[in-house]
Write an enzyme that holds these catalytic residues in place. Structure first.
Site, PDB file in Angstrom:
ATOM      1  N   GLN A  62     -12.517  18.804 -50.141  1.00 23.89           N
ATOM      2  CA  GLN A  62     -13.395  17.577 -50.294  1.00 23.89           C
ATOM      3  C   GLN A  62     -14.554  17.797 -49.105  1.00 23.89           C
ATOM      4  O   GLN A  62     -14.019  18.028 -48.050  1.00 23.89           O
ATOM      5  CB  GLN A  62     -12.647  16.457 -50.113  1.00 23.89           C
TER       6      GLN A  62
HETATM    7  P1  GTP Z   1      -8.096  20.193 -52.384  1.00 21.26           P
HETATM    8  O1  GTP Z   1      -6.861  19.979 -51.738  1.00 21.26           O
HETATM    9  O2  GTP Z   1      -8.735  18.806 -53.179  1.00 21.26           O
HETATM   10  O3  GTP Z   1      -8.970  20.867 -51.527  1.00 21.26           O
HETATM   11  O4  GTP Z   1      -8.089  20.930 -53.900  1.00 21.26           O
HETATM   12  P2  GTP Z   1      -6.984  22.191 -54.066  1.00 21.26           P
HETATM   13  O5  GTP Z   1      -8.017  23.413 -53.801  1.00 21.26           O
HETATM   14  O6  GTP Z   1      -5.843  22.353 -53.004  1.00 21.26           O
HETATM   15  O7  GTP Z   1      -6.714  22.222 -55.558  1.00 21.26           O
HETATM   16  P3  GTP Z   1      -5.290  21.928 -56.152  1.00 21.26           P
HETATM   17  O8  GTP Z   1      -4.440  22.970 -55.763  1.00 21.26           O
HETATM   18  O9  GTP Z   1      -5.016  20.605 -55.681  1.00 21.26           O
HETATM   19  O10 GTP Z   1      -5.485  22.100 -57.647  1.00 21.26           O
HETATM   20  C1  GTP Z   1      -6.578  21.269 -58.422  1.00 21.26           C
HETATM   21  C2  GTP Z   1      -5.948  21.159 -59.803  1.00 21.26           C
HETATM   22  O11 GTP Z   1      -6.487  22.562 -60.441  1.00 21.26           O
HETATM   23  C3  GTP Z   1      -4.879  20.498 -59.961  1.00 21.26           C
HETATM   24  O12 GTP Z   1      -4.908  19.726 -61.334  1.00 21.26           O
HETATM   25  C4  GTP Z   1      -4.043  22.048 -60.484  1.00 21.26           C
HETATM   26  O13 GTP Z   1      -2.978  21.859 -61.283  1.00 21.26           O
HETATM   27  C5  GTP Z   1      -5.400  22.779 -61.106  1.00 21.26           C
HETATM   28  N1  GTP Z   1      -4.984  24.286 -61.102  1.00 21.26           N
HETATM   29  C6  GTP Z   1      -4.808  25.000 -60.080  1.00 21.26           C
HETATM   30  N2  GTP Z   1      -4.794  26.227 -60.375  1.00 21.26           N
HETATM   31  C7  GTP Z   1      -5.106  26.328 -61.598  1.00 21.26           C
HETATM   32  C8  GTP Z   1      -5.041  27.483 -62.617  1.00 21.26           C
HETATM   33  O14 GTP Z   1      -5.032  28.513 -62.233  1.00 21.26           O
HETATM   34  N3  GTP Z   1      -5.626  27.234 -63.755  1.00 21.26           N
HETATM   35  C9  GTP Z   1      -5.830  25.862 -64.420  1.00 21.26           C
HETATM   36  N4  GTP Z   1      -5.924  25.553 -65.415  1.00 21.26           N
HETATM   37  N5  GTP Z   1      -5.582  25.026 -63.307  1.00 21.26           N
HETATM   38  C10 GTP Z   1      -5.317  25.175 -62.089  1.00 21.26           C
END
Ligand code: GTP
Ligand code: MG
Length: 171
Positions: A62
């Site tokens: 974020q």
């Molecule tokens: P921050 O902690 O806010 O920086 O985000 P992040 O990069 O850690 O992302 P996070 O792992 O929380 O995933 C964000 C969303 O994307 C979640 O709803 C996951 O389920 C979804 N997501 C993650 N990887 C994939 C993927 O390969 N395919 C799909 N369709 N959704 C995904």
């Protein structure tokens, strides 16, 4: 047995890219979280590969937390940079944050490996890893080993390939 070499990995990329989901897949299944929530600040996670013991700094993507990233550059031995391949609108923002990283004084002189995950390849709008690589101008990275893997973090696809590459590219 033989002590595994310990490495610090910084996991970066915009919010919602899938960083925490990827790291959760790499952890031993008994320590994996059932539910992934947006990261606040950062979390520290540990897991092992066949030859390395990883300490991962899973940073929040974020915008309000991105200023935290640079405080961990000095101690990092590798970077995992996660991109949502379906988020075409924010690809320029991802590129800007990547450039800020690569030009930072604590990173630009270090030959640490940079692993990119072009994540969410399962989504219909997802760009190919080649296209993501072009949009981020990865071919301009000349002074560090880098590699891009297409991944689907929900199914765990592409993650092992990335980890294998990382394991083989420490200085
Ligand atoms: P921050 O902690 O806010 O920086 O985000 P992040 O990069 O850690 O992302 P996070 O792992 O929380 O995933 C964000 C969303 O994307 C979640 O709803 C996951 O389920 C979804 N997501 C993650 N990887 C994939 C993927 O390969 N395919 C799909 N369709 N959704 C995904
Ligand atoms: Mg997260």
């Amino acid at each position: 047995g033989l002590r595994k070499k310990e490495v610090n990995v910084l996991c970066l990329g915009l919010d919602n890219g899938g960083k925490t989901t990827i790291i959760n897949q790499l952890k031993p299944s008994n320590t994996a979280a059932q539910e992934i929530v947006p990261t606040i600040g950062f979390n520290i996670e540990k897991f092992k590969s066949s030859s390395l013991s990883f300490t991962v700094f899973d940073m929040s993507g974020q915008s309000r937390y991105r200023s935290l990233w640079e405080h961990y550059y000095k101690e990092s031995n590798a970077i995992i940079f996660v991109i949502d391949s379906s988020d075409k609108l924010r690809m320029v923002v991802a590129k800007e944050e990547l450039n800020n990283l690569l030009n930072h004084e604590d990173i630009c002189n270090k030959k640490i490996p940079v692993l990119f995950f072009a994540n969410k390849t399962d989504l219909r709008d997802a760009l190919s890893s080649v296209k993501v690589s072009q949009m981020l101008c990865l071919e301009n990275i000349k002074d560090k080993p880098w590699h891009i893997c297409a991944s689907n973090a929900i199914k765990g696809e592409g993650l092992q390939e990335g980890l294998d590459w990382l394991q083989g590219n420490f200085p």
